[in-house]
Design an enzyme around this catalytic site. Structure first.
Site, PDB file in Angstrom:
ATOM      1  N   THR A  75      16.313   8.633   5.493  1.00  0.00           N
ATOM      2  CA  THR A  75      17.054   8.041   4.368  1.00  0.00           C
ATOM      3  C   THR A  75      16.473   6.692   3.936  1.00  0.00           C
ATOM      4  O   THR A  75      16.960   6.079   2.997  1.00  0.00           O
ATOM      5  CB  THR A  75      18.528   7.811   4.779  1.00  0.00           C
ATOM      6  N   VAL A 120      10.544   4.250   3.465  1.00  0.00           N
ATOM      7  CA  VAL A 120       9.318   4.928   3.909  1.00  0.00           C
ATOM      8  C   VAL A 120       9.601   6.394   4.235  1.00  0.00           C
ATOM      9  O   VAL A 120       8.820   7.279   3.877  1.00  0.00           O
ATOM     10  CB  VAL A 120       8.704   4.200   5.139  1.00  0.00           C
ATOM     11  N   SER A 145      24.488   7.991   8.125  1.00  0.00           N
ATOM     12  CA  SER A 145      23.968   8.939   7.126  1.00  0.00           C
ATOM     13  C   SER A 145      24.151  10.395   7.541  1.00  0.00           C
ATOM     14  O   SER A 145      23.836  11.297   6.753  1.00  0.00           O
ATOM     15  CB  SER A 145      22.475   8.710   6.911  1.00  0.00           C
ATOM     16  N   CYS A 171       1.276  -2.126   6.693  1.00  0.00           N
ATOM     17  CA  CYS A 171       0.796  -1.823   5.331  1.00  0.00           C
ATOM     18  C   CYS A 171      -0.301  -2.769   4.843  1.00  0.00           C
ATOM     19  O   CYS A 171      -1.315  -2.337   4.271  1.00  0.00           O
ATOM     20  CB  CYS A 171       1.965  -1.832   4.353  1.00  0.00           C
ATOM     21  N   GLN A 206       3.058  -9.806  -1.199  1.00  0.00           N
ATOM     22  CA  GLN A 206       3.638  -8.540  -0.752  1.00  0.00           C
ATOM     23  C   GLN A 206       4.971  -8.194  -1.423  1.00  0.00           C
ATOM     24  O   GLN A 206       5.845  -9.056  -1.574  1.00  0.00           O
ATOM     25  CB  GLN A 206       3.811  -8.573   0.776  1.00  0.00           C
ATOM     26  N   GLY A 215       8.351  -3.490   1.181  1.00  0.00           N
ATOM     27  CA  GLY A 215       7.878  -3.584   2.561  1.00  0.00           C
ATOM     28  C   GLY A 215       9.001  -3.898   3.529  1.00  0.00           C
ATOM     29  O   GLY A 215       8.933  -3.576   4.715  1.00  0.00           O
ATOM     30  N   ARG A 243       5.706 -13.194   0.472  1.00  0.00           N
ATOM     31  CA  ARG A 243       6.537 -12.204  -0.237  1.00  0.00           C
ATOM     32  C   ARG A 243       6.683 -12.651  -1.683  1.00  0.00           C
ATOM     33  O   ARG A 243       6.994 -13.820  -1.957  1.00  0.00           O
ATOM     34  CB  ARG A 243       7.917 -12.127   0.412  1.00  0.00           C
ATOM     35  N   HIS A 260       1.362  -4.058  -2.561  1.00  0.00           N
ATOM     36  CA  HIS A 260       0.921  -5.321  -1.975  1.00  0.00           C
ATOM     37  C   HIS A 260      -0.441  -5.684  -2.571  1.00  0.00           C
ATOM     38  O   HIS A 260      -1.304  -4.818  -2.739  1.00  0.00           O
ATOM     39  CB  HIS A 260       0.746  -5.195  -0.459  1.00  0.00           C
TER      40      HIS A 260
END
Ligand code: A2P
Ligand code: 11C
Length: 337
Positions: A11, A14, A40, A130, A157, A161, A235, A242
């Site tokens: 869920t 990624v 979930s 990543c 980024q 992420g 960030r 990214h």
């Protein structure tokens, strides 16, 4: 042959992309199992148009599973990967908990696919961070040609992420601010909307963040070389993709033309380097793609053998889900019976 696959964290940001990658790439899936938290359990997702009920992750979740793709946070990986291996599955784990374990291969298929062979020791293959993945995809062909001695990287980024909640936080803050309302910060320590945060992960004793040290340590492991790496990770208020400003110092000279030539034929790389026509990599173009985009290639005129590059990729796809599914593809092609 078909393979039974579990997606742990189905869920999440990624996990959802892992499911899409398995579908898109026509991975030979037999049974599919979606696992997440108790919150979930019972939720219905799909695989290739058919409903799949999300189940709560437990130690008994892996019976009959051949491959378990984990992306539900480090604690879940630490606790449940051993159960999955015990049940006979190979884990491909997107968390950071196993990455620096000398008995666990840390794999980027374009760079070090041969290390997958070491999966038999623990039954786990680690998927890198990543920001590391996209950097090594772009740098490997340059390293093979001219031996990289040192890397100086600064990152820009995307909030994806951090996961689903951070994507919502950026949306909510932008909406609130445009309506003249205060922006609420719950995921990040400061406002991310219309701002940049020079902190990703927590600070270590040496003053670097966890994300910065991942770039240092993972790069050396994946490239199998004692490269000096120093990183500043930031960030930025971007949803997907990214970006990285990367400076390399090499053992011998690489001209801009040679670098472009090497990158043009490199696996997983798309050269986007035509500054005269305004062509350079940007997250809005990389989002939704599996390639790593490289541009703004310039000689570093301050040293004898150096280059500057700008490297962009979709952090959820190549930076996580696609890389994991590519590993699974090599695993079934060359290793599993
Ligand atoms: P859930 O949606 O049930 O919380 P993201 O990185 O996008 O935040 O996603 C994290 C993923 O990890 C989600 O699928 C989430 O499931 C899952 N997850 C988080 N905590 C647990 C847990 N205690 N047990 C199983 N899965 C978890
Ligand atoms: C970020 N790179 O963009 C992080 C997310 O070790 O896999 C992934 C953290 C990791 O926030």
């Amino acid at each position: 042959k078909l393979w039974n696959v579990a997606v742990v964290g189905a869920t999440g940001a990624v996990g959802a992309q892992m499911i899409e990658c398995l579908e898109e790439r026509n991975f030979p899936v037999g049974k599919v199992r979606y696992l997440a938290s108790a919150r979930s359990a019972g939720e219905i997702l799909e695989f290739k148009g058919k409903p799949v009920v999300v189940e709560e992750l437990t130690h008994d979740s892996f019976e009959g599973i051949d491959i378990a793709l984990f992306s539900a946070g480090g604690e879940r990986s630490r606790e449940f990967c051993p159960s999955a291996v015990q049940a006979g599955a190979v884990c491909i784990d997107n968390s950071s908990v196993w990455r620096m374990d000398p008995e666990v291969p840390l794999v980027v298929p374009e760079v070090n696919p041969h290390t997958i062979a070491q999966y038999t020791t623990k039954g786990i293959i680690a998927n890198p961070n990543c920001s590391t993945i996209q950097m090594v995809v772009a740098l490997k062909p340059l390293h093979d040609y001219a031996t990289i001695k040192r890397i100086v990287v600064s990152t820009y980024q995307a909030v994806s992420g951090t996961g689903k909640k951070a994507i919502e936080e950026l949306h909510d803050q932008i909406r609130a601010m445009l309506q003249g309302k205060p922006a609420e910060c719950t995921v990040y320590p400061h406002r991310i909307a219309f701002n940049c945060l020079p902190q990703i992960d927590s600070f270590k004793e040496n003053g670097y963040t966890g994300e910065e040290m991942k770039m240092v340590n993972e790069t050396r492991k994946i490239m199998e070389a004692e490269i000096g790496v120093t990183a500043t990770t930031v960030r930025v208020p971007v949803f997907y993709g990214h970006s990285e400003s990367v400076n390399i110092e090499t053992g011998r000279k690489i001209t801009v033309d040679r670098a472009r030539e090497l990158l043009k034929s490199a696996p997983g790389v798309e050269l986007a380097d035509d500054p005269a026509n305004g062509v350079y990599p940007m997250p809005i173009d990389a989002a939704g793609q599996d390639l790593t985009f490289v541009g703004r290639i310039r000689e570093d005129e301050s040293i004898e053998n150096g280059l500057n590059l700008w490297i962009v990729a979709d952090n959820i796809r190549k930076g996580a889900a696609t890389n994991a599914v590519q590993i699974a593809e090599i695993l079934i092609e060359n290793y599993l019976k």
